[in-house]
Design a protein around this motif. Structure first.
Motif, PDB file in Angstrom:
ATOM      1  N   SER A 194     -22.672   1.853 -46.504  1.00 13.29           N
ATOM      2  CA  SER A 194     -22.397   0.777 -45.562  1.00 13.29           C
ATOM      3  C   SER A 194     -23.243   0.888 -44.299  1.00 13.29           C
ATOM      4  CB  SER A 194     -20.909   0.764 -45.202  1.00 13.29           C
ATOM      5  OG  SER A 194     -20.592  -0.375 -44.435  1.00 13.29           O
ATOM      6  N   LEU A 195     -23.402   2.109 -43.777  1.00 10.90           N
ATOM      7  CA  LEU A 195     -24.146   2.310 -42.537  1.00 10.90           C
ATOM      8  C   LEU A 195     -25.651   2.431 -42.749  1.00 10.90           C
ATOM      9  CD1 LEU A 195     -21.726   4.938 -40.968  1.00 10.90           C
ATOM     10  CD2 LEU A 195     -22.154   2.664 -40.038  1.00 10.90           C
TER      11      LEU A 195
ATOM     12  N   GLN B  19     -21.997  -5.844 -38.133  1.00  8.68           N
ATOM     13  CA  GLN B  19     -21.977  -4.632 -38.955  1.00  8.68           C
ATOM     14  C   GLN B  19     -20.552  -4.118 -39.147  1.00  8.68           C
ATOM     15  OE1 GLN B  19     -24.094  -4.630 -36.040  1.00  8.68           O
ATOM     16  NE2 GLN B  19     -25.943  -3.497 -36.562  1.00  8.68           N
ATOM     17  N   ASN B  20     -19.735  -4.160 -38.104  1.00 11.53           N
ATOM     18  CA  ASN B  20     -18.372  -3.625 -38.202  1.00 11.53           C
ATOM     19  C   ASN B  20     -17.524  -4.395 -39.201  1.00 11.53           C
ATOM     20  OD1 ASN B  20     -19.211  -1.821 -36.282  1.00 11.53           O
ATOM     21  ND2 ASN B  20     -17.897  -2.599 -34.651  1.00 11.53           N
TER      22      ASN B  20
ATOM     23  N   HIS C 271     -18.510  -2.807 -42.499  1.00 12.32           N
ATOM     24  CA  HIS C 271     -17.949  -1.461 -42.611  1.00 12.32           C
ATOM     25  C   HIS C 271     -16.438  -1.527 -42.822  1.00 12.32           C
ATOM     26  CE1 HIS C 271     -21.894  -0.522 -41.268  1.00 12.32           C
ATOM     27  NE2 HIS C 271     -21.652  -0.546 -39.974  1.00 12.32           N
ATOM     28  N   SER C 272     -15.785  -2.423 -42.079  1.00 10.52           N
ATOM     29  CA  SER C 272     -14.342  -2.577 -42.192  1.00 10.52           C
ATOM     30  C   SER C 272     -13.958  -2.969 -43.619  1.00 10.52           C
ATOM     31  CB  SER C 272     -13.849  -3.618 -41.189  1.00 10.52           C
ATOM     32  OG  SER C 272     -12.449  -3.712 -41.192  1.00 10.52           O
ATOM     33  N   LYS C 273     -14.669  -3.925 -44.171  1.00  8.30           N
ATOM     34  CA  LYS C 273     -14.374  -4.385 -45.530  1.00  8.30           C
ATOM     35  C   LYS C 273     -14.515  -3.241 -46.539  1.00  8.30           C
ATOM     36  CE  LYS C 273     -15.590  -7.832 -48.991  1.00  8.30           C
ATOM     37  NZ  LYS C 273     -16.406  -9.014 -49.311  1.00  8.30           N
TER      38      LYS C 273
ATOM     39  N   ILE D 189      -8.963   0.457 -37.619  1.00  9.67           N
ATOM     40  CA  ILE D 189     -10.177   1.262 -37.536  1.00  9.67           C
ATOM     41  C   ILE D 189     -10.788   0.998 -36.163  1.00  9.67           C
ATOM     42  CG2 ILE D 189     -12.485   1.752 -38.439  1.00  9.67           C
ATOM     43  CD1 ILE D 189     -11.562   0.612 -41.140  1.00  9.67           C
ATOM     44  N   SER D 190     -11.015   2.059 -35.416  1.00  7.77           N
ATOM     45  CA  SER D 190     -11.712   1.961 -34.138  1.00  7.77           C
ATOM     46  C   SER D 190     -13.166   2.363 -34.367  1.00  7.77           C
ATOM     47  CB  SER D 190     -11.103   2.901 -33.101  1.00  7.77           C
ATOM     48  OG  SER D 190      -9.765   2.561 -32.854  1.00  7.77           O
TER      49      SER D 190
END
Length: 120
Positions: A30-31, A72-73, A76-78, A97-98
């Motif tokens: 993801s990143l 992007q978050n 990543h969250s998904k 998620i922080s």
């Protein structure tokens, strides 16, 4: 340098032993970071209440140098929610998620910081 810390009230013995490694793979993909820099920890059996109940819940913090932001978050969250909720049986509406975009000077590695490693 990405680090995911996941805490949950799901008992530790119900968390697959290889789950941190699974999360490292999700982070790397993801990143877009090398997996050898990815780190994940999962702590189960945390005394955690969500909405006043002890039904399965979790909280997570994802720290990374870069690769985080508004769009992007979401990605990543998904990816993280799909993996975590499926593996641990946590409803998606019972986890936060922080995201922490750390400066290179704030992350130490191999006796220095990424600020020095990346050439300041």
């Amino acid at each position: 340098m990405p680090y995911l810390r996941l805490e949950t009230n799901v008992p530790q013995e119900k968390i697959p032993k290889d789950f941190p490694a699974t999360l490292c793979g999700v982070l790397a993909k993801s990143l877009g970071k090398p997996i050898n820099y990815c780190c994940a920890s999962v702590t189960g059996g945390v005394n955690l209440s969500w909405g006043g109940t002890d039904a399965p819940a979790a909280q997570a913090t994802l720290m990374s140098i870069g690769a985080l932001g508004v769009d992007q978050n979401k990605k990543h969250s998904k990816a993280l929610y799909q993996t975590i909720t499926q593996a641990l049986g946590i409803s998606a509406d019972r986890m936060y998620i922080s995201f922490v975009d750390a400066p290179t000077s704030a992350v130490g590695y191999n006796g220095t910081t990424f600020h020095d490693i990346f050439g300041g």
